[in-house]
Design a protein around this motif. Structure first.
Motif, PDB file in Angstrom:
ATOM      1  N   UNK A   1     -12.924  37.865  18.292  1.00  0.00           N
ATOM      2  CA  UNK A   1     -11.657  37.464  18.662  1.00  0.00           C
ATOM      3  C   UNK A   1     -10.840  38.484  19.057  1.00  0.00           C
ATOM      4  N   UNK A   2      -9.597  37.920  19.795  1.00  0.00           N
ATOM      5  CA  UNK A   2      -8.718  38.622  20.296  1.00  0.00           C
ATOM      6  C   UNK A   2      -7.435  39.021  19.756  1.00  0.00           C
ATOM      7  N   UNK A   3      -6.879  40.063  19.824  1.00  0.00           N
ATOM      8  CA  UNK A   3      -5.617  40.366  19.296  1.00  0.00           C
ATOM      9  C   UNK A   3      -4.588  39.475  19.442  1.00  0.00           C
TER      10      UNK A   3
ATOM     11  N   UNK B   1      -9.865  43.760  20.632  1.00  0.00           N
ATOM     12  CA  UNK B   1     -10.699  42.573  19.836  1.00  0.00           C
ATOM     13  C   UNK B   1     -10.974  43.093  18.294  1.00  0.00           C
ATOM     14  N   UNK B   2     -11.300  42.009  17.740  1.00  0.00           N
ATOM     15  CA  UNK B   2     -11.820  42.101  16.428  1.00  0.00           C
ATOM     16  C   UNK B   2     -13.288  41.593  16.590  1.00  0.00           C
ATOM     17  N   UNK B   3     -14.160  42.180  15.924  1.00  0.00           N
ATOM     18  CA  UNK B   3     -15.495  41.862  15.967  1.00  0.00           C
ATOM     19  C   UNK B   3     -16.018  41.441  14.409  1.00  0.00           C
TER      20      UNK B   3
ATOM     21  N   UNK C   1     -17.565  52.916  18.485  1.00  0.00           N
ATOM     22  CA  UNK C   1     -17.241  53.850  19.568  1.00  0.00           C
ATOM     23  C   UNK C   1     -16.600  53.091  20.812  1.00  0.00           C
ATOM     24  N   UNK C   2     -16.468  51.720  20.684  1.00  0.00           N
ATOM     25  CA  UNK C   2     -16.006  50.861  21.816  1.00  0.00           C
ATOM     26  C   UNK C   2     -14.494  50.776  21.447  1.00  0.00           C
ATOM     27  N   UNK C   3     -14.027  51.598  22.601  1.00  0.00           N
ATOM     28  CA  UNK C   3     -12.300  51.590  22.384  1.00  0.00           C
ATOM     29  C   UNK C   3     -11.490  50.217  22.496  1.00  0.00           C
ATOM     30  N   UNK C   4     -12.134  49.335  22.843  1.00  0.00           N
ATOM     31  CA  UNK C   4     -11.599  47.965  22.825  1.00  0.00           C
ATOM     32  C   UNK C   4     -11.631  47.169  21.770  1.00  0.00           C
TER      33      UNK C   4
END
Ligand code: FDP
Length: 375
Positions: A179-181, A153-155, A126-129
């Motif tokens: 990690x960041x896109x 982000x990828x978690x 549910x975290x849009x980021x």
């Protein structure tokens, strides 16, 4: 900023109210301002800093930070509070034992593995980021909000590390890597998001469900540890700016496999035992990587899972076990290698890729490198 939401997540989950005579949280300024000044210093209260407050401070280092990163991390803190609650009651509810399924690694899933995975997926999706969630328990990454312009982000996580210890009341943990896109990635290519070397992690951490529940995290600015206060329901700063001692007294390895290790590792272990490095090392091995590493972080020494005959590429997973541990180790002044190169430099080729992992204090890591070079 999402401060309102973040504050709600730090409220007690147990229904037990904090004892305000002895504990008080420092209010989070709406503008995310300084936490250092305690506006109401009295001798009766013990000011605490919650992980949420700490993250809000840390994210100010990122230009243009909007609060979304702290909102993302609050998904992890909420999920891990739920997991620890289940771990704490494990003998009382029907949550121990095998789930009956086999995961992508060919390992039998425990019921708590499945529960922990579902909780993290639920709290983070549910975290849009977040655009992508990848877990040890899922063969493929899950795409969530991938095409939202806010998804950055990828978690990647191991929801319950050390699960062979669950049924016998021994510490287990959760590890996570963020990690960041990649810059310029616009097509939503999952592989590009996830298969980045560990040196590109923007944050990493773990939670140990041990004698207490401890969360350790870094955003590349030191390592900080928070102990869950069960009365308050919040992770409270207990270990600020953690530094791994330069040398320790313990090594941590599954000695049963020693005959299967490459000769350099056997030589190294013999050196540790011999006293040639200043003292005779003792051995400690829990068999839960997170717990074994947590001891190594606090006390120094070295944790090893070398290649073996049956696991020539190592057993631990690069993306969600070795990388977060390696980032924390380096941020705390230690080192992590796969025996050939720095773990954080490895370009992954697969989400569930395995790796040897040797992580520890500088004195032991220097010695290991010397011994391996000569072997
Ligand atoms: P587990 O299989 O119980 O989940 O990577 C998983 C892990 O535990 C680590 O936590 C632990 O360090 C290692 O495997 C233990 O493996 P061995 O039993 O082969 O020593």
């Amino acid at each position: 900023m999402n401060v309102g939401r973040q504050q709600r997540e730090e409220t007690p989950m147990t229904g037990t109210q904090p004892d305000h005579r002895s504990v008080v949280t420092t209010e989070i300024p709406a503008h995310g301002g300084s936490l250092e000044a305690d506006p109401y210093p009295t001798q009766a209260v013990r000011p605490i800093v919650t992980v949420q407050q700490h993250i809000l401070q840390e994210q100010k280092r990122f230009p243009g930070a909007s609060g979304e990163f702290s909102w993302l991390l609050s998904g992890i803190t909420l999920a891990t509070k739920m997991i620890q609650a289940e771990v704490r009651r494990a003998g009382l509810t029907d949550i121990l034992g095998s789930h009956g399924n086999v995961n992508v690694q060919g390992e039998v899933q425990q019921k708590l593995d499945v529960y922990a995975n579902e909780v993290l997926m639920h709290c983070l999706s549910v975290r849009e980021s977040i655009g992508i969630l990848a877990s040890e328990e899922n063969e493929r990454p899950l795409t969530v909000n991938l095409h939202s312009p806010h998804a950055k982000y990828a978690v990647i996580f191991d929801p319950l590390d050390g699960s062979s210890n669950i049924d016998v009341n021994v510490s287990v943990g959760t590890t996570f890597s963020i990690l960041k896109r990649p810059d310029g990635e616009t097509t939503g290519d999952v592989t590009q998001w996830v298969l980045q070397p560990g040196s590109r992690q923007v944050a990493a951490g773990y939670i140990v469900y041990g004698s207490s529940t401890i969360l350790v995290y870094t955003v590349g600015n030191g390592v900080h540890g928070f102990t869950l206060d069960p009365l308050v329901g919040a992770y409270v700063l207990s270990h600020e700016n953690m530094q791994m001692p330069t040398q320790g007294i313990y090594y941590s390895v599954n000695e049963a496999y020693q005959n299967d290790f490459p000769p350099g590792y056997v030589k190294f272990l013999n050196r540790l035992r011999s006293g040639e490095m200043g003292h005779h090392y003792s051995s400690r091995y829990i068999g839960s990587m997170v717990a074994d590493f947590h001891r190594t972080l606090l006390k120094g020494g070295v944790f090893l899972y070398p290649p073996t005959v049956s696991n020539p590429r190592g057993k631990l997973r690069l993306l969600y076990e070795a990388n977060p541990i390696a980032m924390i180790a380096e941020q705390a002044g230690g080192r992590a290698t796969n025996g050939k190169s720095r773990v954080l430099d490895v370009q992954p080729g697969d989400i569930h890729q395995r790796t040897p992992l040797i992580v520890g204090s500088t004195v032991e890591m220097d010695e290991l490198e010397k011994v391996l070079q000569k072997s």
